[in-house]
Design a protein around this motif. Structure first.
Motif, PDB file in Angstrom:
ATOM      1  N   LEU A 145     -30.498 -59.270  35.778  1.00  0.00           N
ATOM      2  CA  LEU A 145     -31.280 -60.674  35.403  1.00  0.00           C
ATOM      3  C   LEU A 145     -30.180 -61.646  35.798  1.00  0.00           C
ATOM      4  CD1 LEU A 145     -32.273 -59.928  31.445  1.00  0.00           C
ATOM      5  CD2 LEU A 145     -33.650 -59.308  33.614  1.00  0.00           C
ATOM      6  N   ALA A 146     -30.777 -62.995  36.029  1.00  0.00           N
ATOM      7  CA  ALA A 146     -29.957 -63.644  36.700  1.00  0.00           C
ATOM      8  C   ALA A 146     -30.496 -65.321  36.071  1.00  0.00           C
ATOM      9  CB  ALA A 146     -29.615 -63.567  38.277  1.00  0.00           C
ATOM     10  N   ALA A 147     -29.590 -66.073  36.448  1.00  0.00           N
ATOM     11  CA  ALA A 147     -29.691 -67.577  36.172  1.00  0.00           C
ATOM     12  C   ALA A 147     -28.899 -68.369  37.094  1.00  0.00           C
ATOM     13  CB  ALA A 147     -29.548 -68.158  34.681  1.00  0.00           C
ATOM     14  N   PRO A 148     -28.786 -69.710  37.222  1.00  0.00           N
ATOM     15  CA  PRO A 148     -27.873 -70.202  38.302  1.00  0.00           C
ATOM     16  C   PRO A 148     -26.569 -70.018  38.348  1.00  0.00           C
ATOM     17  CG  PRO A 148     -29.664 -71.653  37.719  1.00  0.00           C
ATOM     18  CD  PRO A 148     -29.804 -70.634  36.834  1.00  0.00           C
ATOM     19  N   ASP A 149     -25.921 -69.723  37.090  1.00  0.00           N
ATOM     20  CA  ASP A 149     -24.461 -69.621  36.940  1.00  0.00           C
ATOM     21  C   ASP A 149     -23.929 -68.500  36.338  1.00  0.00           C
ATOM     22  OD1 ASP A 149     -23.927 -72.177  38.345  1.00  0.00           O
ATOM     23  OD2 ASP A 149     -24.443 -73.295  36.215  1.00  0.00           O
ATOM     24  N   GLN A 150     -25.097 -67.572  35.969  1.00  0.00           N
ATOM     25  CA  GLN A 150     -24.332 -66.296  35.271  1.00  0.00           C
ATOM     26  C   GLN A 150     -25.664 -65.308  35.492  1.00  0.00           C
ATOM     27  OE1 GLN A 150     -24.381 -66.896  31.020  1.00  0.00           O
ATOM     28  NE2 GLN A 150     -26.356 -68.332  31.148  1.00  0.00           N
ATOM     29  N   ALA A 151     -25.209 -63.948  35.260  1.00  0.00           N
ATOM     30  CA  ALA A 151     -26.155 -62.880  35.453  1.00  0.00           C
ATOM     31  C   ALA A 151     -25.823 -61.598  34.543  1.00  0.00           C
ATOM     32  CB  ALA A 151     -26.061 -62.343  37.090  1.00  0.00           C
ATOM     33  N   ARG A 152     -26.824 -60.868  34.222  1.00  0.00           N
ATOM     34  CA  ARG A 152     -26.610 -59.782  33.670  1.00  0.00           C
ATOM     35  C   ARG A 152     -27.048 -58.375  34.163  1.00  0.00           C
ATOM     36  NH1 ARG A 152     -28.015 -60.014  27.365  1.00  0.00           N
ATOM     37  NH2 ARG A 152     -26.007 -61.292  27.322  1.00  0.00           N
TER      38      ARG A 152
ATOM     39  N   PRO B 228     -35.535 -61.666  35.314  1.00  0.00           N
ATOM     40  CA  PRO B 228     -35.352 -60.549  35.995  1.00  0.00           C
ATOM     41  C   PRO B 228     -35.416 -60.883  37.653  1.00  0.00           C
ATOM     42  CG  PRO B 228     -36.999 -60.131  34.315  1.00  0.00           C
ATOM     43  CD  PRO B 228     -36.589 -61.643  34.524  1.00  0.00           C
ATOM     44  N   VAL B 229     -34.461 -60.314  38.425  1.00  0.00           N
ATOM     45  CA  VAL B 229     -34.335 -60.571  40.038  1.00  0.00           C
ATOM     46  C   VAL B 229     -35.171 -59.571  40.637  1.00  0.00           C
ATOM     47  CG1 VAL B 229     -32.741 -60.571  41.763  1.00  0.00           C
ATOM     48  CG2 VAL B 229     -31.887 -61.559  39.638  1.00  0.00           C
TER      49      VAL B 229
ATOM     50  N   GLY C 113     -24.653 -62.661  44.596  1.00  0.00           N
ATOM     51  CA  GLY C 113     -24.053 -63.794  43.812  1.00  0.00           C
ATOM     52  C   GLY C 113     -22.662 -63.639  43.772  1.00  0.00           C
ATOM     53  N   VAL C 114     -22.250 -64.892  43.723  1.00  0.00           N
ATOM     54  CA  VAL C 114     -20.519 -65.028  43.549  1.00  0.00           C
ATOM     55  C   VAL C 114     -20.045 -65.409  42.574  1.00  0.00           C
ATOM     56  CG1 VAL C 114     -18.586 -66.123  44.793  1.00  0.00           C
ATOM     57  CG2 VAL C 114     -20.688 -65.563  46.369  1.00  0.00           C
ATOM     58  N   TYR C 115     -19.344 -64.450  41.611  1.00  0.00           N
ATOM     59  CA  TYR C 115     -18.916 -64.662  40.155  1.00  0.00           C
ATOM     60  C   TYR C 115     -17.572 -64.586  40.228  1.00  0.00           C
ATOM     61  CZ  TYR C 115     -24.140 -64.035  39.639  1.00  0.00           C
ATOM     62  OH  TYR C 115     -25.519 -64.231  39.755  1.00  0.00           O
TER      63      TYR C 115
END
Length: 272
Positions: free
Chosen positions: A200-207, A112-113, A227-229
């Motif tokens: 929710l996020a991790a270094p290279d992805q998020a939800r 969770p962010v 975040g840049v996706y």
């Protein structure tokens, strides 16, 4: 870290509530007359703050009809064990939602962010504030003590957040929003007052989870995440191939549109 998100369960007809399960309110929207105008202001009955406040708790919903699907989506979003007691039409609605939830990939290392901390003294006043912060999509982390990681730490009863001010949680929530600054928020939703999101996020992805508490679909919901996706995948119950629209990068953030949000959506974004 969240290894996976739990699936809600259906409570058999006539069965007693599980031991120590906390009863939650029926998730829905109520429309109240606005004293300042002729409009009706939506009031979202959401349980996200209670689920977040008790991450190890078990919960139960007593709902009917389509509310069973909404309850299932809500519990799934926050990853809490939850039982749903419902009627025949609710059993059907729950079954359809459960079938969708089973298709959502595990959360993996996503966490969770939060943009600020709230020191929760477990009081009703703190609960009312958490409730409103959740409905305003202000992302907080519940703490026992102020967290130096955050620039904003809310602790009721202090000089900065006196109890007198907390007596009006709406005013206090807007004060907190101003302190964070909209440009610094990790999740922002445009186009609806009845959608609650979780990020929710991790270094290279998020939800992103989106819950629509209204019985009507939301058209053209715009979502902005920090975040840049480079790409995103939309999942919605009852839709075989839903697509995000207007997916763009805007400085340190990414924006996209959900063309039509019914009850629930899960959006996965990644850098590649």
């Amino acid at each position: 870290m969240l290894a996976a998100l739990l699936l809600p369960s259906l409570l058999a007809a006539g069965a007693e509530d599980p031991a120590n399960a906390v009863k939650l309110n029926e998730p829905k929207v109520q429309y109240r007359n606005n004293e300042a105008s002729a409009t009706r202001t939506p009031w979202v009955d959401a349980n996200g703050w209670r689920l977040a406040r008790n991450p190890s708790g078990t919960f139960v919903y007593h709902v009917k009809g389509e509310a069973a699907a909404l309850a299932a989506a809500e519990a799934f979003t926050y990853g809490n064990p939850a039982w749903i007691s419902t009627d025949a039409s609710g059993t059907s609605a729950f079954g359809k939602m459960l079938a969708f939830l089973q298709t959502v990939p595990p959360a993996g290392k996503l966490a969770p962010v939060a943009d600020f901390g709230v020191v929760d003294d477990r009081s009703d006043t703190a609960g009312e504030l958490l409730n409103l912060l959740t409905r305003m999509n202000l992302l907080y982390k519940i703490e026992k003590h102020p967290n130096r990681h955050f620039k904003v730490n809310v602790r009721l009863g202090t000089k900065q957040y006196p109890l007198e001010e907390a007596a009006n949680p709406s005013v206090l929530a807007h004060k907190i929003r101003s302190q964070i600054g909209d440009d610094s928020r990790s999740l922002r939703l445009y186009g609806s007052e009845v959608v609650v999101g979780r990020y929710l996020a991790a270094p290279d992805q998020a939800r992103v989870f989106l819950i629509n508490y209204s019985p009507r679909p939301i058209l053209g919901l715009r979502v902005r995440v920090r975040g840049v996706y480079g790409k995103g995948q939309l999942r919605e119950p009852g839709s075989s191939d839903p697509q995000l629209a207007d997916f763009v990068q805007d400085g340190p953030a990414t924006e996209f549109t959900v063309p039509e949000l019914h009850v629930f959506a899960v959006i996965d974004v990644s850098r590649n």
